[in-house]
Design a protein around this motif. Structure first.
Motif, short mmCIF file in Angstrom:
data_model
loop_
_atom_site.label_atom_id
_atom_site.label_comp_id
_atom_site.label_asym_id
_atom_site.label_seq_id
_atom_site.Cartn_x
_atom_site.Cartn_y
_atom_site.Cartn_z
N ASP A 44 0.85 -1.19 0.00
CA ASP A 44 0.00 0.00 0.00
C ASP A 44 0.89 1.24 0.00
O ASP A 44 1.97 1.24 0.59
CB ASP A 44 -0.90 0.02 1.24
CG ASP A 44 -1.87 -1.14 1.27
OD1 ASP A 44 -2.30 -1.59 0.19
OD2 ASP A 44 -2.20 -1.61 2.38
N LEU A 67 4.32 2.77 -9.47
CA LEU A 67 2.90 2.62 -9.18
C LEU A 67 2.41 1.28 -9.70
O LEU A 67 2.80 0.83 -10.78
CB LEU A 67 2.10 3.75 -9.80
CG LEU A 67 2.26 5.11 -9.13
CD1 LEU A 67 1.44 6.17 -9.85
CD2 LEU A 67 1.86 5.05 -7.66
N GLY A 71 -3.99 1.43 -6.64
CA GLY A 71 -3.45 2.43 -5.72
C GLY A 71 -2.33 1.90 -4.85
O GLY A 71 -2.11 2.39 -3.75
N ARG A 72 -1.64 0.90 -5.33
CA ARG A 72 -0.53 0.31 -4.58
C ARG A 72 0.78 0.70 -5.24
O ARG A 72 0.80 1.36 -6.27
CB ARG A 72 -0.70 -1.21 -4.51
CG ARG A 72 -2.07 -1.55 -3.86
CD ARG A 72 -2.25 -3.00 -3.60
NE ARG A 72 -1.57 -3.30 -2.33
CZ ARG A 72 -1.09 -4.48 -2.01
NH1 ARG A 72 -1.19 -5.49 -2.84
NH2 ARG A 72 -0.51 -4.68 -0.86
N CYS A 73 1.88 0.27 -4.66
CA CYS A 73 3.20 0.65 -5.16
C CYS A 73 4.14 -0.55 -5.08
O CYS A 73 4.14 -1.29 -4.09
CB CYS A 73 3.74 1.80 -4.30
SG CYS A 73 5.33 2.43 -4.87
#
Length: 137
Positions: A44, A67, A71-73
């Motif tokens: 996250d 990315l 919406g995570r990384c």
């Protein structure tokens, strides 16, 4: 002394390359190229990305943030020859597996917690990556 292990105090030991193996317990991935490897994990956004990038940098592995979906990384190291031994010990064909003799040190636990730990109703939960049960087979 309280009798509790100081697992999350300031790191007493010098950072080691093998510490990053905690990311593999959290669903991290290894990629080999030539005579080097890189390690990465999808987390996250927020404190996890910063904490893991700093920890990789502290071990001289560099860090890359990308990315990812939802919406995570993805937090990963640069390709580094010092990670090749980790990649060879943890992979069997295309699968990741905990190697024989693996010891969960405090530093490895910190990486696992930073990547996938969370509080729950019973205390604290350390998630495995998707399909992580095969790690222990």
């Amino acid at each position: 002394m309280s009798g509790q292990l100081p697992l999350f105090s300031i790191e007493d030991d010098a950072p080691e390359i093998g510490d990053v193996e905690g990311l593999l317990l959290a669903g991290g991935a290894l990629v080999r190229r030539d005579r080097a490897a890189r390690i990465s994990v999808v987390v996250d956004l927020g404190w996890r990305t910063e904490t893991l990038a700093e920890a990789l940098d502290r071990r001289g592995l560099g860090s890359e943030l990308r990315l990812a979906d939802g919406g995570r990384c993805s937090v990963g190291s640069h390709f580094d020859p010092r990670l090749l031994d980790t990649a060879l010990r943890w992979t069997v064909g295309a699968r990741t597996r905990v190697p024989a003799g693996f010891v969960l040190t405090a530093a490895r636990l910190r990486f696992w917690v930073a990547a996938a730990g969370t509080r729950d109703h019973a205390g604290y939960l350390l998630r495995l990556g998707t399909g992580g049960e095969h790690l222990w087979a």
